[in-house]
Motif scaffolding. Structure first.
Motif, PDB file in Angstrom:
ATOM      1  N   GLY A  34      55.813  30.205  10.503  1.00  0.00           N
ATOM      2  CA  GLY A  34      55.689  30.594  12.106  1.00  0.00           C
ATOM      3  C   GLY A  34      54.685  31.646  12.578  1.00  0.00           C
ATOM      4  O   GLY A  34      54.381  31.830  13.681  1.00  0.00           O
ATOM      5  N   ASP A  35      54.179  32.716  11.499  1.00  0.00           N
ATOM      6  CA  ASP A  35      53.698  33.747  11.881  1.00  0.00           C
ATOM      7  C   ASP A  35      52.082  33.554  11.237  1.00  0.00           C
ATOM      8  O   ASP A  35      51.934  33.597  10.290  1.00  0.00           O
ATOM      9  CB  ASP A  35      54.158  34.905  11.371  1.00  0.00           C
ATOM     10  CG  ASP A  35      53.212  36.088  11.960  1.00  0.00           C
ATOM     11  OD1 ASP A  35      52.433  36.144  12.504  1.00  0.00           O
ATOM     12  OD2 ASP A  35      53.790  37.218  11.685  1.00  0.00           O
ATOM     13  N   ILE A  36      51.136  32.983  12.147  1.00  0.00           N
ATOM     14  CA  ILE A  36      49.947  32.683  11.891  1.00  0.00           C
ATOM     15  C   ILE A  36      49.035  33.844  11.399  1.00  0.00           C
ATOM     16  O   ILE A  36      48.216  33.731  10.625  1.00  0.00           O
ATOM     17  CB  ILE A  36      48.981  31.747  12.876  1.00  0.00           C
ATOM     18  CG1 ILE A  36      48.985  32.671  14.085  1.00  0.00           C
ATOM     19  CG2 ILE A  36      49.784  30.477  13.047  1.00  0.00           C
ATOM     20  CD1 ILE A  36      47.814  32.182  15.086  1.00  0.00           C
ATOM     21  N   THR A  37      49.322  35.061  11.862  1.00  0.00           N
ATOM     22  CA  THR A  37      48.819  36.208  11.233  1.00  0.00           C
ATOM     23  C   THR A  37      48.680  36.715  10.027  1.00  0.00           C
ATOM     24  O   THR A  37      47.949  37.517   9.525  1.00  0.00           O
ATOM     25  CB  THR A  37      49.094  37.383  12.450  1.00  0.00           C
ATOM     26  OG1 THR A  37      50.413  37.667  12.258  1.00  0.00           O
ATOM     27  CG2 THR A  37      48.783  37.195  13.797  1.00  0.00           C
ATOM     28  N   LYS A  38      49.995  36.106   9.464  1.00  0.00           N
ATOM     29  CA  LYS A  38      50.082  36.333   8.139  1.00  0.00           C
ATOM     30  C   LYS A  38      49.266  35.420   7.337  1.00  0.00           C
ATOM     31  O   LYS A  38      49.200  35.730   5.987  1.00  0.00           O
ATOM     32  CB  LYS A  38      51.704  36.390   7.826  1.00  0.00           C
ATOM     33  CG  LYS A  38      52.317  37.512   8.416  1.00  0.00           C
ATOM     34  CD  LYS A  38      52.304  38.843   8.044  1.00  0.00           C
ATOM     35  CE  LYS A  38      53.057  39.933   8.532  1.00  0.00           C
ATOM     36  NZ  LYS A  38      52.454  40.202   9.910  1.00  0.00           N
ATOM     37  N   GLY A  39      48.903  34.625   7.661  1.00  0.00           N
ATOM     38  CA  GLY A  39      47.870  33.665   7.100  1.00  0.00           C
ATOM     39  C   GLY A  39      48.587  32.412   5.929  1.00  0.00           C
ATOM     40  O   GLY A  39      49.934  32.537   5.958  1.00  0.00           O
ATOM     41  N   LEU A  40      47.799  31.663   5.279  1.00  0.00           N
ATOM     42  CA  LEU A  40      48.432  30.818   4.275  1.00  0.00           C
ATOM     43  C   LEU A  40      48.816  31.296   2.968  1.00  0.00           C
ATOM     44  O   LEU A  40      48.024  32.103   2.555  1.00  0.00           O
ATOM     45  CB  LEU A  40      47.543  29.656   4.414  1.00  0.00           C
ATOM     46  CG  LEU A  40      47.062  28.756   5.645  1.00  0.00           C
ATOM     47  CD1 LEU A  40      46.284  27.546   5.390  1.00  0.00           C
ATOM     48  CD2 LEU A  40      48.805  28.066   5.941  1.00  0.00           C
ATOM     49  N   PHE A  41      49.993  30.660   2.311  1.00  0.00           N
ATOM     50  CA  PHE A  41      50.519  31.468   1.161  1.00  0.00           C
ATOM     51  C   PHE A  41      49.182  31.118   0.036  1.00  0.00           C
ATOM     52  O   PHE A  41      48.859  32.342  -0.626  1.00  0.00           O
ATOM     53  CB  PHE A  41      51.635  30.650   0.694  1.00  0.00           C
ATOM     54  CG  PHE A  41      51.933  30.992  -0.362  1.00  0.00           C
ATOM     55  CD1 PHE A  41      52.866  32.249  -0.567  1.00  0.00           C
ATOM     56  CD2 PHE A  41      51.874  30.411  -1.974  1.00  0.00           C
ATOM     57  CE1 PHE A  41      53.511  32.653  -1.855  1.00  0.00           C
ATOM     58  CE2 PHE A  41      52.517  30.873  -3.035  1.00  0.00           C
ATOM     59  CZ  PHE A  41      52.989  31.866  -2.969  1.00  0.00           C
ATOM     60  N   TRP A  42      48.417  30.239  -0.220  1.00  0.00           N
ATOM     61  CA  TRP A  42      47.668  29.673  -1.154  1.00  0.00           C
ATOM     62  C   TRP A  42      46.141  30.589  -1.054  1.00  0.00           C
ATOM     63  O   TRP A  42      45.382  30.325  -1.967  1.00  0.00           O
ATOM     64  CB  TRP A  42      47.617  28.763  -1.466  1.00  0.00           C
ATOM     65  CG  TRP A  42      48.917  28.060  -2.282  1.00  0.00           C
ATOM     66  CD1 TRP A  42      50.001  27.328  -1.326  1.00  0.00           C
ATOM     67  CD2 TRP A  42      49.190  28.172  -3.627  1.00  0.00           C
ATOM     68  NE1 TRP A  42      50.866  26.999  -2.156  1.00  0.00           N
ATOM     69  CE2 TRP A  42      50.636  27.444  -3.606  1.00  0.00           C
ATOM     70  CE3 TRP A  42      48.739  28.764  -4.503  1.00  0.00           C
ATOM     71  CZ2 TRP A  42      51.235  27.451  -4.783  1.00  0.00           C
ATOM     72  CZ3 TRP A  42      49.574  28.493  -5.886  1.00  0.00           C
ATOM     73  CH2 TRP A  42      50.827  28.339  -6.133  1.00  0.00           C
ATOM     74  N   ASN A  43      46.060  31.158   0.086  1.00  0.00           N
ATOM     75  CA  ASN A  43      44.583  31.624   0.566  1.00  0.00           C
ATOM     76  C   ASN A  43      44.067  32.440  -0.529  1.00  0.00           C
ATOM     77  O   ASN A  43      44.578  33.545  -0.867  1.00  0.00           O
ATOM     78  CB  ASN A  43      44.803  32.167   1.859  1.00  0.00           C
ATOM     79  CG  ASN A  43      43.206  32.498   2.478  1.00  0.00           C
ATOM     80  OD1 ASN A  43      42.258  31.931   1.760  1.00  0.00           O
ATOM     81  ND2 ASN A  43      43.349  33.424   3.243  1.00  0.00           N
ATOM     82  N   GLY A  44      43.012  32.298  -1.140  1.00  0.00           N
ATOM     83  CA  GLY A  44      42.480  33.199  -2.069  1.00  0.00           C
ATOM     84  C   GLY A  44      43.066  33.115  -3.473  1.00  0.00           C
ATOM     85  O   GLY A  44      42.561  33.678  -4.266  1.00  0.00           O
ATOM     86  N   LYS A  45      43.973  32.389  -3.717  1.00  0.00           N
ATOM     87  CA  LYS A  45      44.620  32.003  -4.894  1.00  0.00           C
ATOM     88  C   LYS A  45      43.683  30.970  -5.870  1.00  0.00           C
ATOM     89  O   LYS A  45      43.230  30.284  -5.343  1.00  0.00           O
ATOM     90  CB  LYS A  45      46.011  31.623  -4.791  1.00  0.00           C
ATOM     91  CG  LYS A  45      46.836  32.777  -4.274  1.00  0.00           C
ATOM     92  CD  LYS A  45      48.277  32.663  -4.420  1.00  0.00           C
ATOM     93  CE  LYS A  45      49.304  33.739  -4.153  1.00  0.00           C
ATOM     94  NZ  LYS A  45      49.401  33.853  -2.637  1.00  0.00           N
ATOM     95  N   THR A  46      43.824  31.174  -7.176  1.00  0.00           N
ATOM     96  CA  THR A  46      43.125  30.416  -7.788  1.00  0.00           C
ATOM     97  C   THR A  46      44.268  29.014  -8.225  1.00  0.00           C
ATOM     98  O   THR A  46      45.304  29.189  -8.589  1.00  0.00           O
ATOM     99  CB  THR A  46      42.680  30.915  -9.240  1.00  0.00           C
ATOM    100  OG1 THR A  46      41.944  31.937  -9.114  1.00  0.00           O
ATOM    101  CG2 THR A  46      42.009  29.900 -10.126  1.00  0.00           C
ATOM    102  N   VAL A  47      43.796  27.929  -7.916  1.00  0.00           N
ATOM    103  CA  VAL A  47      44.652  26.528  -8.312  1.00  0.00           C
ATOM    104  C   VAL A  47      44.149  25.631  -9.272  1.00  0.00           C
ATOM    105  O   VAL A  47      42.870  25.638  -9.387  1.00  0.00           O
ATOM    106  CB  VAL A  47      44.734  26.133  -6.756  1.00  0.00           C
ATOM    107  CG1 VAL A  47      45.763  26.948  -6.010  1.00  0.00           C
ATOM    108  CG2 VAL A  47      43.762  25.579  -6.194  1.00  0.00           C
TER     109      VAL A  47
END
Lengths: 204, 48, 500
Positions: free
Chosen positions: A50-63
């Motif tokens: 619900g808090d868009i300012t904290k961003g998406l969990f997987w952003n910047g991670k290697t998958v």
């Protein structure tokens, strides 16, 4: 009457054909495990719900991500765009008897054009694309690509080659079509005939 | 304003008119898009 | 007292509805040829079945309904909404036979979405759909944008006074030329010219982006159809995100905005009134509301720090908002990204843009620019009245092709339709919320359906509740036909049952 007599037997025949066609494919190859994370999770999972300012969990991670290569490869100089679908139709599509399982779902991947040469088939109506595994960094809003959500891949591995998909004409449809054409032509004749009977001098 | 006397256009003039119309429309939209971009950049610089 | 329709009324309505449906059947020949060209035989048979069904309906009603009577106003309205109903029921057959749809309801939803140029869809495994079916989806939306009645007018109707009445029933009331058949042809001239140029641009750009020539051409054609008709269908499930290119996006933006313009504006521009684009109340209203929504969304998304730089922020915000405001429904972000990246404020701003919508007598939907223009002028007029001496006469006018003075009757009519739209949006949003979706998401999705936009924040799914599918389908239908002709159809039904 012809319709009714042929309809059910031909449906049965069709079902049997599907079963025959599908059985060896399933028996030969072990199912491919689900992605972790899958494309839905990549799009949905937030650091703080619900808090868009904290961003998406997987952003910047290697998958590590695999899916059916769909559509086409679009080469831009030494790099290329491919799209990998990790949905219900990754191994088999609807024409081959896959159960309907919702929308397509996948990820756009930015990868070296040389690596994409290993992919032999891209999925469309007549093809089931190769299942490709890539490793790379997930970007929720890629700086290099105008805020697109993508994965910048560094490695690529083919999990399963693609194949051609047959979609044979289903016999009951042909009978249905013939019957309907006959009725349509009949009504067209009737329309012509009755039109002249009512107003012989001015057609509408 | 009084209505101009109507001159019947030839086919060729008509087609040229259509083409100019399309170009005019497209350019307006592009100019607007550029304007919106500049406005957005200024707005961000001011508010950030 | 409700007057029960006479036999003659049924005959006249049946005859013209039949004609329109024959038109739909003829239209299906294009996807049929496409699937034959690509050797998609199963799809080709699907289309033969559907074409035959249309012809049976069309010829059948024409054979049954013999009359020389011309259409009255109420007939015209009933024919318009009735044709849309049957065109949807029969147009759904190819998708149903393809096996890609979960149910007949799903295909009705899709076809209504196509005709009304909405762009929401429930078709599953779109990425493996045949070229023939893809052609049908996009042709539906392209034809629906001009109006299926307009098509029938162009090819099948004789010029009668009644023809104009069906045309108006479809939510268009502009006469570009004195005769309604000529008007219908002028609309086609504009649309087909844009089709040629737009497809060329998109096709070439597609080839530069690495597509093969055949795919580039068909993608160009389909994306054009989706953009121009402000429909929002695209051949891949990724929508226009597929192309990852700012050039392609700019071409799409130009086509979407041009498609959202009133056909009367196009015609004025084409026939030499070039200043019209600066003076028209609808373009002014559109540019003002689009600028405001863009600035507000940019401001809040910049604060949330979603996008890494100004260019990508603008590229995403402006594209989605143009798409929403023109009621197209193209997107370059994932549906759920409206929730997970744009958040409640982004959703609400986009909802406002969609609710306002495009121009009247365009391919788009929503409340429409001309109504926004008239309402704001009326507001200014009222304020000026309040601060002026009582004896002074305050007049306001608006410019659409020519200057028109505001009078209370006009404002009242505009307000009635606006309130009808807001009520429809509200009812749909509440139904969505009752199913447990957050209110801002439910509002977003319903406004998207009823304004014929087609952006989704993820509520529209093949497995969503059936009632919600029905509500969205009705919303699209009511929104596109601007209420009156659907009400006329309902009234007709009531009159048949209860009339004296």
């Amino acid at each position: 009457m012809i319709m009714r007599n042929r309809f059910f037997p031909s449906m049965l025949l069709l079902a049997a054909l599907f079963a025959l066609a599908a059985a060896p494919a399933v028996a030969a190859e072990a199912p491919i495990p689900k992605n972790n994370p899958d494309s839905t999770e990549l799009v949905n999972k937030m650091n703080v719900p619900g808090d868009i300012t904290k961003g998406l969990f997987w952003n910047g991670k290697t998958v590590t991500f695999h899916g059916e290569a769909i559509g086409e490869v679009m080469v831009r100089d030494s790099y290329a765009w491919i799209h990998l679908n990790d949905d219900a139709y990754m191994e088999r599509n609807v024409e081959e008897g896959a159960k309907l399982g919702g929308y397509n779902s996948g990820m756009a991947v930015w990868i070296s054009a040389d690596l994409t040469k290993q992919i032999d088939t891209y999925g469309d109506y007549k093809h089931e694309g190769s299942i490709v595994e890539i490793e790379g960094v997930f970007n929720a809003a890629c700086k290099e690509h105008g805020g697109d959500m993508d994965i910048h891949a560094t490695g690529l591995r083919i999990l399963r080659a693609g194949h051609v998909v047959d979609d044979p004409v289903q016999p009951w449809k042909v009978w249905l079509a013939l019957a309907l054409i006959a009725i349509a032509v009949g009504l067209w004749r009737l329309d012509r005939v009755t039109r002249n009977r009512i107003s012989p001098h001015r057609g509408i | 304003m009084a209505e101009m006397p109507r001159v019947v256009a030839t086919r060729r003039q008509e087609i040229i008119g259509y083409a100019l119309g399309i170009i005019h429309e497209s350019l307006w939209i592009l100019v607007f898009t550029l304007g919106a971009y500049i406005a957005a950049v200024i707005a961000m610089a001011v508010f950030k | 007292m409700i007057v029960r329709p006479r036999k003659e009324d049924h005959l006249v309505i049946g005859k013209y509805t039949g004609k329109v449906i024959v038109g739909v059947g003829l239209l299906m020949c294009i996807p049929l040829l496409t699937s034959i060209a690509f050797a998609e035989w199963d799809t080709a048979v699907d289309f033969i079945v559907a074409i035959s069904a249309c012809m049976i309906f069309g010829f059948g009603t024409q054979a049954l309904c013999r009359t020389q009577k011309d259409l009255s106003w109420s007939h015209g309205l009933v024919v318009a909404s009735g044709s849309w109903f049957f065109a949807t029921a029969l147009g759904a057959l190819p998708a149903l036979l393809s096996g890609h749809a979960g149910s007949y309801l799903d295909t009705l939803f899709d076809v209504m979405s196509g005709y009304t140029t909405t762009g929401l869809y429930l078709l599953q495994d779109l990425d493996h759909v045949s070229n023939g079916l893809n052609m049908w989806r996009h042709l539906l939306t392209y034809a629906g944008g001009q109006g299926i009645v307009v098509i029938a007018l162009t090819f099948l109707f004789k010029a009668t006074a009644g023809a104009y009445k069906v045309y108006v029933g479809e939510g268009k009331d502009e006469r570009l030329l004195p005769n309604v058949i000529q008007t219908a042809r002028a609309i086609w001239l504009v649309s087909l010219t844009w089709l040629g140029i737009g497809t060329l641009f998109l096709g070439f750009r597609g080839m530069q982006l690495g597509q093969g020539p055949v795919r580039a051409f068909f993608h160009g054609l389909w994306v054009f159809m989706g953009a121009w008709s402000t429909g929002g269908f695209a051949p891949q499930s990724y929508n226009t995100f597929w192309f990852h290119d700012i050039g392609y996006e700019v071409i799409c933006i130009v086509i979407m905005i041009a498609g959202s313009f009133n056909f009367a504006l196009h015609w004025a521009m084409w026939t030499g009134k070039r200043e019209e684009i600066r003076k028209n109340v609808e373009t002014i209203s559109f540019f003002v509301t689009l600028s405001i929504t863009t600035l507000v969304a940019t401001f809040f998304l910049a604060q949330a720090n979603i996008y890494p730089d100004a260019m990508s922020l603008f590229r995403k915000v402006f594209y989605q908002l143009v798409s929403g405001h023109t009621t197209t429904g193209f997107s370059t972000i994932y549906a759920r990204s409206f929730v997970t990246q744009w958040g409640p404020i982004g959703l609400i701003v986009t909802t406002v843009a969609m609710a306002i919508g495009a121009s009247a007598a365009s391919t788009g939907g929503g409340i429409k620019g001309i109504r926004m223009g008239v309402i704001s002028k009326a507001l200014v007029q009222d304020v000026r009245r309040m601060i002026s001496p009582e004896s002074s006469v305050i007049m306001e006018k608006y410019h659409h092709i020519r200057d028109t003075w505001l009078d209370d009757g006009l404002v009242r009519g505009v307000m009635t339709v606006t309130i009808a739209y807001l009520t429809l949006y509200g009812i749909g949003a509440i139904v969505g919320a009752m199913y447990g979706y957050p209110l801002e998401q439910a509002a977003f999705e319903m406004v998207s359906a009823a304004s014929n936009t087609g952006l989704s924040c993820g509520i529209t799914q093949p497995n969503m509740p059936d009632l919600l599918k029905v509500v969205y389908t009705l919303g699209m239908w009511l929104g596109r036909l601007e209420f009156m002709s659907v009400f006329a159809l309902i009234g007709y039904g009531v009159a048949v049952v209860r009339g004296k």
